[in-house]
Design a protein around this motif. Structure first.
Motif, PDB file in Angstrom:
ATOM      1  N   ASN A 123     -10.069  -2.793   6.741  1.00 21.51           N
ATOM      2  CA  ASN A 123     -11.350  -2.911   6.025  1.00 21.51           C
ATOM      3  C   ASN A 123     -11.333  -4.064   5.033  1.00 21.51           C
ATOM      4  O   ASN A 123     -12.352  -4.767   4.859  1.00 21.51           O
ATOM      5  CB  ASN A 123     -11.672  -1.601   5.306  1.00 21.51           C
ATOM      6  N   LEU A 140       0.833  -1.209   0.000  1.00 18.44           N
ATOM      7  CA  LEU A 140       0.000   0.000   0.000  1.00 18.44           C
ATOM      8  C   LEU A 140       0.866   1.258   0.000  1.00 18.44           C
ATOM      9  O   LEU A 140       0.530   2.264  -0.652  1.00 18.44           O
ATOM     10  CB  LEU A 140      -0.923  -0.003   1.216  1.00 18.44           C
ATOM     11  N   ILE A 145      -0.265   5.056  -0.084  1.00 25.29           N
ATOM     12  CA  ILE A 145      -1.259   4.901   0.984  1.00 25.29           C
ATOM     13  C   ILE A 145      -0.469   4.524   2.232  1.00 25.29           C
ATOM     14  O   ILE A 145       0.000   3.389   2.367  1.00 25.29           O
ATOM     15  CB  ILE A 145      -2.299   3.815   0.656  1.00 25.29           C
ATOM     16  N   SER A 177      -3.987   5.733   7.305  1.00 21.40           N
ATOM     17  CA  SER A 177      -4.833   5.451   6.132  1.00 21.40           C
ATOM     18  C   SER A 177      -4.576   4.041   5.619  1.00 21.40           C
ATOM     19  O   SER A 177      -5.515   3.304   5.268  1.00 21.40           O
ATOM     20  CB  SER A 177      -4.561   6.467   5.024  1.00 21.40           C
ATOM     21  N   LYS A 188      -9.728   0.474  -4.445  1.00 20.01           N
ATOM     22  CA  LYS A 188      -8.413   1.011  -4.834  1.00 20.01           C
ATOM     23  C   LYS A 188      -7.304   0.215  -4.173  1.00 20.01           C
ATOM     24  O   LYS A 188      -6.303  -0.148  -4.816  1.00 20.01           O
ATOM     25  CB  LYS A 188      -8.312   2.482  -4.446  1.00 20.01           C
ATOM     26  N   GLU A 189      -7.432  -0.065  -2.890  1.00 15.95           N
ATOM     27  CA  GLU A 189      -6.420  -0.830  -2.162  1.00 15.95           C
ATOM     28  C   GLU A 189      -6.336  -2.262  -2.687  1.00 15.95           C
ATOM     29  O   GLU A 189      -5.245  -2.837  -2.786  1.00 15.95           O
ATOM     30  CB  GLU A 189      -6.727  -0.839  -0.666  1.00 15.95           C
ATOM     31  N   THR A 240      -6.010   1.526   8.160  1.00 18.27           N
ATOM     32  CA  THR A 240      -7.475   1.452   8.056  1.00 18.27           C
ATOM     33  C   THR A 240      -7.899   0.691   6.803  1.00 18.27           C
ATOM     34  O   THR A 240      -8.841  -0.124   6.843  1.00 18.27           O
ATOM     35  CB  THR A 240      -8.070   2.872   8.045  1.00 18.27           C
ATOM     36  N   ALA A 241      -7.229   0.957   5.687  1.00 18.05           N
ATOM     37  CA  ALA A 241      -7.560   0.275   4.433  1.00 18.05           C
ATOM     38  C   ALA A 241      -7.355  -1.237   4.558  1.00 18.05           C
ATOM     39  O   ALA A 241      -8.202  -2.042   4.117  1.00 18.05           O
ATOM     40  CB  ALA A 241      -6.714   0.834   3.298  1.00 18.05           C
ATOM     41  N   TYR A 242      -6.240  -1.628   5.152  1.00 15.13           N
ATOM     42  CA  TYR A 242      -5.967  -3.059   5.314  1.00 15.13           C
ATOM     43  C   TYR A 242      -6.988  -3.707   6.259  1.00 15.13           C
ATOM     44  O   TYR A 242      -7.480  -4.820   6.006  1.00 15.13           O
ATOM     45  CB  TYR A 242      -4.552  -3.248   5.860  1.00 15.13           C
ATOM     46  N   ARG A 292     -14.715   2.486  -1.768  1.00 16.17           N
ATOM     47  CA  ARG A 292     -13.515   3.051  -1.143  1.00 16.17           C
ATOM     48  C   ARG A 292     -12.399   2.017  -1.029  1.00 16.17           C
ATOM     49  O   ARG A 292     -11.234   2.344  -1.098  1.00 16.17           O
ATOM     50  CB  ARG A 292     -13.868   3.588   0.249  1.00 16.17           C
ATOM     51  N   GLY A 293     -12.741   0.742  -0.855  1.00 21.61           N
ATOM     52  CA  GLY A 293     -11.728  -0.272  -0.659  1.00 21.61           C
ATOM     53  C   GLY A 293     -11.214  -0.912  -1.927  1.00 21.61           C
ATOM     54  O   GLY A 293     -10.200  -1.638  -1.895  1.00 21.61           O
TER      55      GLY A 293
END
Length: 459
Positions: free
Chosen positions: A319, A303, A308, A312, A385-386, A315-317, A382-383
C-alpha cells in the motif's frame, strides 16, 4: 533345597526298585505254592490278595498248608513291608524341601508377573504395549518384518508417484528422472527431509515451470529454506519460485533469495516463515513499481521491528508503494507541495528508500502534529503507522540494515548445517537413510507389487 529334593527323589527311586524286586520274589513264592495246593490254593491266594488285610491273611493261609515250607514268601512279604515303610519315610523327608522349592517358585512367578506389569506400563508410555503380548521375540520379529514391507511399499510407491508426476509435467526423459531419484536419495541422507518430501519439492518446482536440471539445481536451496524456516518442501518451493518470478530473477539467484529471507528474519522480530509470507504479498508490488528484493526485505524487516509481520507487513508495504508511485489526486497534491517526486530529472523511477528519506527531510520543518496530518494525507489513516515506523530510522540505519541483508551469501546454508548437526538432525538423517533403503528395496519389487494390485482389483 533343590539339591536336597534331588537327593530325596534319588533315594525314592532306589527304594522303589528294591520294592519291585521284593514283589517279584513274592510272585515266585505264590507260584510255588500253587504247585502244591493246586487250583484251590491259587484261588485262595488271589482271594487273599484282594482283601483289605492282605499280609496277615496271606500268612494265615500259608500256616494252614500242610507239608509246605514258605520261607521265601515270608521273607519277600517282610522285605516288601520294610521297603514300603522306607519309601514312606523318604517321602516325608523330601516333603519339606519340596515345599521350600514350591514356595520359591511361587515367589519367582509373583516377581515375573510384577516385571510383566512394569513392562506393560513402560511400553504403554511409548505406545508399544503390543511388545508385552505373549512371546515377544517372534512377535517383534514378525511385526518388524510386516512393518518393513508396509513402509517399503508406501515410501517407494509415493516416491515413484511424485517422480512420475514430474516426468509427466515437464516431459523429461527417464534418464532425467533417474538422475532426480539419485539426487533425492543423496540429499535425504544428509538433510532433514525424506525422499518423498524431496520428490514433492521437485514436483512443485516442475509445476512452477522449471526444467529437470533447474529443479535439481534449486532443490538444495529449497531444502535449506525449509529447514531454516521450519516449513514443508511445498511452502519453501512456492516461496522461492514466486519471489524469483516477481523480481525478475533467475534460477541461479534462488540461493540468494533464500539467504535474504533467512538473514532478514535473523535481524528482526519475525520468523523465516513470516518473512516469506510478507515477501510473497509484497513482491507483487515489487514487480509493478520496480522495487528491488533487497529494498523490500529491508522495509519488511523495519516493519517487523514494530510487530507488523507476515501478510500484514506485506500488505502495508504494498500500500505504501502504491501511495508513492500511484497516489490519489489528494495525495499527489500533497507530494507536489512537499517537493518530493517519485522520479528523477531523467524520468527514471527513484528507489523506495530515496523517496522515504527525502520525505523525512522535508517533514523536519513541520511540527509533530503537522507531520502526522501530512502522513495521513499521503498514506491514509491506516498506512500512516507504517510510514512512521519507516521514518523513525535514519538513512544510515537503513543502509546498514540493507547491506547486512544483501551481503548474506551462504547464511542460509550455514544455519541449515548447524541444525542438521544437532542430535535431532542426526536422528532424522538416520531415519531418512532407512527410508532410502526401503525405497530402494521397493524398486526391485515394484513389478510384483503392481501385479498383485492388479490382481486384487479383480476381486
Amino acid at each position: 533345597n533343590l539339591r536336597a529334593s534331588a537327593e530325596g527323589f534319588r533315594l525314592l527311586s532306589a527304594n522303589a526298585k528294591l520294592a519291585a524286586i521284593s514283589m517279584q520274589d513274592y510272585a515266585v513264592a505264590a507260584a510255588r505254592m500253587g504247585n502244591v495246593t493246586g487250583v484251590g490254593g491259587v484261588a485262595a491266594v488271589a482271594q487273599a490278595g484282594s482283601s483289605s488285610n492282605t499280609l496277615a491273611e496271606m500268612r494265615a493261609f500259608y500256616k494252614a498248608q500242610e507239608g509246605y515250607q514258605y520261607p521265601t514268601a515270608t521273607r519277600s512279604m517282610d522285605l516288601l513291608k520294610q521297603r514300603v515303610s522306607e519309601v514312606s519315610s523318604e517321602f516325608r523327608q523330601a516333603h519339606g524341601p519340596i515345599e521350600g522349592v514350591v514356595g520359591r517358585l511361587n515367589k519367582v512367578g509373583s516377581a515375573t508377573r510384577e516385571v510383566h506389569s512394569a513392562m506393560r506400563g513402560f511400553t504403554g508410555a511409548f505406545g508399544a504395549t503390543w511388545l508385552t503380548w505373549g512371546s515377544t521375540i517372534p512377535l517383534a520379529a514378525f511385526a518388524a518384518l510386516g512393518a518393513s514391507l508396509r513402509q517399503s511399499t508406501k515410501l517407494g510407491s509415493e516416491l515413484e508417484y511424485q517422480l512420475t508426476f514430474v516426468k509427466a509435467l515437464s516431459g523429461e526423459s527417464q534418464a532425467a528422472i533417474n538422475q532426480m531419484r539419485a539426487l533425492v536419495y543423496e540429499q535425504a541422507q544428509t538433510g532433514l527431509y525424506g525422499p518423498s518430501e524431496l520428490a514433492n519439492g521437485l514436483r512443485i518446482l516442475a509445476q512452477a515451470g522449471l526444467s529437470a536440471s533447474e529443479s535439481m539445481s534449486a532443490l538444495s536451496s529449497t531444502t535449506q529454506l525449509a529447514t531454516v524456516g521450519e516449513m514443508n518442501m511445498q511452502q519453501a518451493a512456492i516461496t522461492l519460485v514466486g519471489v524469483m518470478n516477481a523480481f525478475s530473477l533467475t534460477v541461479a539467484d534462488i540461493p540468494h533469495v533464500g539467504d535474504v529471507f533467512a538473514k532478514a528474519a535473523a535481524v528482526s522480530q519475525t520468523s523465516v516463515e513470516q518473512m516469506a509470507q510478507a515477501m510473497k504479498t509484497a513482491s507483487v508490488a515489487g514487480e509493478m513499481y520496480g522495487a528491488s528484493m533487497e529494498d523490500t526485505a529491508t522495509a519488511l524487516t523495519l516493519l517487523a521491528k514494530v510487530n507488523i509481520v507476515g501478510t500484514s507487513a506485506g500488505t502495508a508495504y504494498r500500500n505504501m508503494l502504491k501511495e508513492i508511485y500511484a497516489p490519489t489526486q489528494q495525495a499527489a497534491a500533497a507530494w507536489k507541495v512537499l517537493g518530493v517526486s517519485a522520479s528523477d530529472a531523467s524520468g527514471q523511477v527513484r528507489s523506495f528508500a530515496d523517496i522515504i528519506y527525502d520525505l523525512k527531510g522535508k517533514l523536519s520543518g513541520y511540527s509533530s502534529l503537522d507531520q502526522m496530518n501530512i502522513l495521513q494525507r499521503l498514506f491514509g489513516e491506516r498506512g500512516s503507522k507504517e510510514a512512521i515506523a519507516m521514518l523513525s530510522k535514519t538513512r544510515e540505519e537503513w543502509d546498514n540494515l540493507q547491506k547486512s541483508i544483501s551481503d548474506s551469501s551462504g547464511f542460509m546454508a550455514r544455519v541449515s548445517a548447524e541444525l542438521e548437526a544437532t542430535a535431532k538432525g542426526t536422528l532424522k538423517q538416520a531415519f531418512n537413510t532407512l527410508e532410502v533403503s526401503l525405497a530402494k528395496a521397493f524398486e526391485s519389487t515394484e513389478g510384483s507389487v503392481q501385479s498383485l494390485a492388479a490382481s486384487m482389483k479383480v476381486f
